[in-house]
Design an enzyme around this catalytic site. Structure first.
Site: not given
Ligand code: FAD
Ligand code: NAD
Length: 478
Positions: A58, A190-192, A211, A278, A452
């Site tokens: 973000k 997808g989202v990323i 995709e 993916v 408004h």
């Molecule tokens: P995590 O955030 O993955 O945290 C798990 C933690 O546990 C990590 O610190 C890891 O190192 C630690 N861990 C793992 N195994 C062990 C172990 N054995 N011992 C000790 N520690 C351990 N979601 C949204 O809602 N909004 C968004 O805008 C959004 N944007 C995203 C953008 C990107 C690029 C990515 C990759 C993800 C995004 N997400 C977003 C998804 C979001 O980051 C995850 O859904 C969220 O972080 C999950 O939270 P969690 O606590 O389950 O796991």
């Molecule tokens: P995603 O599931 O949103 O999208 C993955 C996309 O990759 C899908 O559309 C799928 O059809 C496609 N795909 C899968 N295999 C493929 C292949 N071999 N070739 C081409 N396309 C393929 O997953 P993501 O974008 O990787 O994000 C991962 C997770 O992180 C999601 O579950 C999402 O909720 C979370 N996330 C959330 C936010 C947010 O809330 N704004 C932002 C980033 C990530």
């Protein structure tokens, strides 16, 4: 072995740290173990979300949007700039600072709540004993009455595009490019793919998204998804559906050549960087010992019931490591629910009302059912929609793309789903979540007074439109 705790939380992402704080608030003696280390090798709490997910993405979305506005929109507002220059190093430094401040904030919050934070990798053994291995390899055992696993998720890798040091990267790599790639390929629309594809497009990359599915944003309402696809295309994102990656090859250590297939045959593209986005997979493989008989589902998520209880008594799992959308706020709510249930309260979570947001520009946000879901389930529904082009505030802001769409039950009028594409949709959707949480009808929204001029008025007008009485658009012909 140290003194027994009430709760040990494994993972300090948005699921784990929230669970730990809530446990401590409820008077439970709580430990939180996390193994994330930052680039300086220092513990950095907050998990994927704060370190390489929600927050840094973000920060870059905001910076890149401002860059695009300065380049393309300021002149329309009568603001002349002699030149706009990108200082990518500064943009990245700002992003890193935001991350660092927030991760340190989590450490402070744990401390203030008297949660003992332990840096190391945890492994659950029998009888709720947790073995923690520190960065120095030292092992220490801790026992607790309850264990909450919140180990999160990791990027899915593709055999056809294995990650390299800096040419084929996952989302973390894509948040740290040192220069703007001229041609950027993204596998996964997808989202990323859309968020990070947008960041680099705004900063000057030519972006091609491949995709695999033939439907764009299959989980979103397809009316909005189609409008979004048209909008992104106009912005310059080249989104190719039905594109299955077959192979990738590094050329001269500088570029990536990919081969993909669609209905017309095989195609080749050469990119300066390739992002693989993916999906993500649960971190369930090393977090518990074989002697702990925890059930996993067929996709390796830790199996839990509606209250996040695993197959083992006193062991819970929350966040990305269990079923449901991989979203920070979903994990945090699960964390609060589990903490309260451990403390003897009857907490529940409403899984039907977890909002989704895609932080492109315009943003796309929704909650509840999509129109295609209602059609598939044979539900009788009414639709009201309102385009931002008819909103005075959107016009004044110069942000007129998109709409608000409300789906309500045809007989009871209860709101079943709200879908928004537009500026600040991530904020507007909260109004719909609150309304739906309170069981509102579209009439309730129609009877509510909205300020408004505000973008929120589009929600009001969409609610009026369910009954064909929106003021600022033409009535539907009967
Ligand atoms: P995590 O955030 O993955 O945290 C798990 C933690 O546990 C990590 O610190 C890891 O190192 C630690 N861990 C793992 N195994 C062990 C172990 N054995 N011992 C000790 N520690 C351990 N979601 C949204 O809602 N909004 C968004 O805008 C959004 N944007 C995203 C953008 C990107 C690029 C990515 C990759 C993800 C995004 N997400 C977003 C998804 C979001 O980051 C995850 O859904 C969220 O972080 C999950 O939270 P969690 O606590 O389950 O796991
Ligand atoms: P995603 O599931 O949103 O999208 C993955 C996309 O990759 C899908 O559309 C799928 O059809 C496609 N795909 C899968 N295999 C493929 C292949 N071999 N070739 C081409 N396309 C393929 O997953 P993501 O974008 O990787 O994000 C991962 C997770 O992180 C999601 O579950 C999402 O909720 C979370 N996330 C959330 C936010 C947010 O809330 N704004 C932002 C980033 C990530």
């Amino acid at each position: 072995m140290s003194d027994k705790s009430d709760v040990i939380v494994i993972g300090a992402g948005p699921a784990g740290y929230v669970a730990a704080i809530r446990c401590a608030q409820l008077g439970l003696k709580t430990l939180c173990v996390d193994n994330w280390l930052n680039q300086q090798g220092k513990p950095s709490l907050g998990g994927t979300c704060l370190n390489v997910g929600c927050i840094p993405s973000k920060a870059l979305l905001q910076s890149s949007e401002m860059f695009e506005q300065a380049n393309k929109q300021f002149s329309e507002h009568g603001i002349k700039l002699s030149s706009v220059e990108l200082d990518l190093a500064q943009m990245m430094a700002r992003k890193n600072r935001v991350v660092s401040e927030l991760t340190q904030g989590i450490a402070a919050l744990l401390k203030m709540n008297r949660v003992q934070a332990i840096s190391g990798t945890a492994r659950l053994l029998a009888d709720r004993v947790v073995e923690v291995t520190g960065a120095d390899g030292e092992k220490q055992k801790y026992a607790a009455s309850n264990v909450i696993i919140a180990s999160g998720s990791s990027s899915v890798e593709l055999a056809a595009a294995p990650l390299t040091d800096n040419l084929i990267v996952d989302s973390s790599g894509a948040l740290a490019f040192e220069e703007v790639p001229e041609r950027l390929g993204v596998i996964g629309g997808g989202v990323i793919g859309l968020e990070l594809g947008s960041v680099w497009r705004r900063l000057g990359s030519e972006v091609v998204i491949l995709e695999a599915q033939d439907e764009f944003l299959a989980l979103a309402d397809q009316q909005l998804a189609m409008e979004a696809k048209r909008t992104f295309k106009k912005q310059g994102l080249d989104i190719r559906l039905n594109a299955r990656l077959l192979d990738s090859e590094i050329i001269d250590g500088k570029q990536v050549r990919v081969t993909y297939q669609d209905e017309k045959g095989d195609h080749h593209e050469t990119f300066d960087k390739l992002i693989v986005a993916v999906g993500r997979k649960p971190n369930s493989d090393h977090v518990f010992d074989e002697e702990v008989d925890l059930l996993l589902d067929e996709r390796c998520f830790i199996h839990v019931d509606e209250y996040c209880e695993t197959s083992q008594p006193g062991v819970y799992a929350i966040g990305d490591v269990v079923r449901g959308p991989m979203l920070a706020h979903k994990g945090s709510e699960e964390g609060m629910m589990v903490a309260e249930r451990i403390a003897g309260q009857q907490a529940e979570m409403n899984y039907d009302l977890v909002p989704s947001v895609i932080y492109t520009h315009p943003e796309i946000a929704w909650v509840g059912k999509t129109e295609q879901q209602l059609k598939a389930s044979g539900e009788n529904y009414s639709v009201g929609s309102f385009p931002f082009v008819a909103s005075g505030r959107a016009k004044a802001q110069g942000d007129t793309t998109g709409m608000v769409k409300i789906l309500a039950h045809a007989e009871t009028d209860r709101v079943l789903g709200v879908h928004i594409m537009g500026a600040h949709a991530s904020e507007l959707i909260a109004q719909a979540v609150i309304a739906m949480q309170l069981g509102s009808s579209s009439e309730d929204l129609a009877l509510t007074v909205f300020a408004h001029p505000s973008l929120s008025e589009a929600l009001h007008e969409a609610a009026l439109a369910v009954d064909n009485r929106a003021i600022h658009i033409a009535p539907k012909r009967k």
